[in-house]
Scaffold this motif. Structure first.
Motif, mmCIF file in Angstrom:
data_model
loop_
_atom_site.group_PDB
_atom_site.id
_atom_site.type_symbol
_atom_site.label_atom_id
_atom_site.label_comp_id
_atom_site.label_asym_id
_atom_site.label_seq_id
_atom_site.Cartn_x
_atom_site.Cartn_y
_atom_site.Cartn_z
ATOM 1 N N SER A 85 1.514 -0.560 -0.228
ATOM 2 C CA SER A 85 0.158 -0.162 0.039
ATOM 3 C C SER A 85 0.929 1.161 -0.410
ATOM 4 O O SER A 85 2.151 1.432 0.044
ATOM 5 N N GLU A 86 0.253 2.217 -0.566
ATOM 6 C CA GLU A 86 1.302 3.933 -0.218
ATOM 7 C C GLU A 86 1.978 3.674 1.416
ATOM 8 O O GLU A 86 1.310 3.803 2.227
ATOM 9 N N ASN A 87 3.342 4.124 1.284
ATOM 10 C CA ASN A 87 4.528 3.308 1.776
ATOM 11 C C ASN A 87 4.164 2.449 3.480
ATOM 12 O O ASN A 87 4.700 2.915 4.470
ATOM 13 N N VAL A 88 3.519 2.297 2.851
ATOM 14 C CA VAL A 88 3.540 0.165 3.562
ATOM 15 C C VAL A 88 4.132 -1.252 2.683
ATOM 16 O O VAL A 88 4.153 -0.959 2.401
ATOM 17 N N ARG A 89 5.631 -0.874 3.451
ATOM 18 C CA ARG A 89 6.461 -1.593 2.952
ATOM 19 C C ARG A 89 7.018 -3.043 3.786
ATOM 20 O O ARG A 89 6.612 -2.981 4.245
ATOM 21 N N ILE A 90 6.852 -4.139 3.338
ATOM 22 C CA ILE A 90 6.923 -5.281 3.603
ATOM 23 C C ILE A 90 8.776 -6.627 2.930
ATOM 24 O O ILE A 90 9.080 -6.325 1.962
ATOM 25 N N LYS A 91 9.293 -6.837 4.269
ATOM 26 C CA LYS A 91 10.554 -7.441 3.892
ATOM 27 C C LYS A 91 9.668 -8.862 3.523
ATOM 28 O O LYS A 91 9.443 -9.543 4.122
#
Length: 110
Positions: A85-91
């Motif tokens: 999502s916008e500005n939601v990042r996962i590794k």
């Protein structure tokens, strides 16, 4: 009595061919399993590995958990950063990421 025991212990006539047909049947069954099950699975694994090695920033992907996102960064340690999502990042581990169906369809039409 010795004659009777000799007749009972004697192998049946043509017994050598039955052994050969049994071995031939086993080889045939293995060949069918190889060509219909093992070989296609190996081809699919090669395709998936090729897709994962070709991943780059901007590709749309789906994780094995069903999360849709876009790759923002591919790291050297076998991980990718996915923006879901916008500005939601996962590794995420690279082995749990698949190319999305829309990307695959676009690649086939080109």
């Amino acid at each position: 009595m010795n004659l009777l025991s000799l007749l009972l212990d004697a192998p049946p006539a043509g017994g050598g061919m039955q052994g050969m047909s049994g071995i031939l049947m086993m080889v045939l069954i293995f060949a069918v399993f190889y060509f219909f099950m093992i070989r296609p699975q190996q081809k699919r694994q090669k395709e998936i590995k090729k897709q994962r090695d070709g991943m780059q920033a901007g590709d749309k992907v789906i994780t094995s958990g069903g999360i849709y996102g876009k790759i923002k960064e591919v790291k050297d340690d076998n991980t990718v950063i996915i923006e879901i999502s916008e500005n939601v990042r996962i590794k995420v581990d690279k082995n749990s990421v698949f190319a999305s169906a829309s990307d695959v369809q676009q690649g086939q039409t080109k």
